[in-house]
Design an enzyme around this catalytic site. Structure first.
Site, short mmCIF file in Angstrom:
data_model
loop_
_atom_site.label_atom_id
_atom_site.label_comp_id
_atom_site.label_asym_id
_atom_site.label_seq_id
_atom_site.Cartn_x
_atom_site.Cartn_y
_atom_site.Cartn_z
N TYR A 15 35.58 -2.90 21.97
CA TYR A 15 36.47 -2.17 22.89
C TYR A 15 37.76 -1.72 22.24
O TYR A 15 38.54 -0.98 22.83
CB TYR A 15 36.83 -3.07 24.09
N HIS A 20 39.98 2.85 27.50
CA HIS A 20 40.32 1.80 28.47
C HIS A 20 41.28 0.77 27.87
O HIS A 20 41.90 0.01 28.60
CB HIS A 20 39.02 1.11 28.91
N TYR A 64 39.37 -9.92 30.46
CA TYR A 64 38.68 -8.64 30.68
C TYR A 64 39.39 -7.89 31.80
O TYR A 64 40.05 -8.49 32.66
CB TYR A 64 37.17 -8.79 30.94
N ASN A 66 38.78 -6.35 34.62
CA ASN A 66 38.63 -6.53 36.07
C ASN A 66 39.30 -7.79 36.61
O ASN A 66 39.39 -7.97 37.82
CB ASN A 66 37.15 -6.51 36.45
N ASP A 91 45.46 2.76 31.53
CA ASP A 91 44.85 4.08 31.30
C ASP A 91 44.67 4.79 32.64
O ASP A 91 44.47 4.14 33.67
CB ASP A 91 43.49 3.94 30.61
N ASN A 112 40.01 -0.88 38.35
CA ASN A 112 39.70 -2.28 38.66
C ASN A 112 40.74 -3.27 38.17
O ASN A 112 40.98 -4.30 38.81
CB ASN A 112 38.31 -2.65 38.12
#
Length: 186
Positions: A15, A20, A64, A66, A91, A112
């Protein structure tokens, strides 16, 4: 005066340079600029530095995206920082690539990470710096887009835009959200 700056993203090398993860990328550059390093702490990678008499605490949640609210809520409480001294870097698909907008409240707009923060802080009244990543994707491709790397052209522009984001963060911590928005939001 203490400030908590939370950059949102996902942990893991897969990632690292995705759209993101712009919150992580912004804070990485800010930490480098102020010669501080992130260390793993409870629910987050954490760094801190002093700037114009302020203690600025940076966190990159390791929960993470969420579940970002868990880290944000924990560190606000742990460091006894009032919610008005919180700034979340996130973002934003609704803004063209490279656009930056600071807001003192607002909806999660389907993000989220922001939804979770909203839930755990019981409301939308916290500042956020929205970093435009554009919306150059087809129907149903949103997740693939936000989890993809920046284009070559975007990548060339990133250092300059991240630099401006960092100016906005330091401005937030010294002259406050309202004056920062008046100066930088265009």
């Amino acid at each position: 005066m203490k400030y908590l700056i939370a950059g949102l993203g996902n942990i893991g090398p897969e990632y690292e340079l995705t759209r993101h993860n712009i919150g992580f990328l912004v804070l990485d550059q800010l930490a480098d600029q102020h010669k501080t390093n992130f260390t793993t702490d409870r629910l987050a990678e954490k760094a801190e530095f002093k700037y114009k008499g302020r203690s600025i605490h940076l966190i990159k949640p390791t929960t993470y995206m969420n579940l970002s609210g868990k880290a944000v809520a924990y560190w606000l409480q742990e460091l006894k920082i009032p919610k008005e001294n919180l700034l979340v870097i996130v973002d934003d698909l609704a803004l063209p690539f490279g656009s930056l907008r600071m807001r003192t409240k607002g909806s999660s707009a389907g993000h989220n990470g922001l939804k979770n923060i909203e839930q755990l802080l019981s409301g939308q009244d916290y500042s956020r710096l929205r970093f435009g990543i554009g919306n150059d994707f087809g129907k149903g491709q949103q997740v693939d887009f936000v989890l993809s790397n920046f284009s070559q052209e975007e990548f060339k522009q990133l250092p300059e835009v991240i630099g401006k984001a960092n100016e906005m963060i330091l401005s937030f911590c010294t002259i406050g959200a309202e004056r920062t928005m008046n100066h930088f939001n265009n």
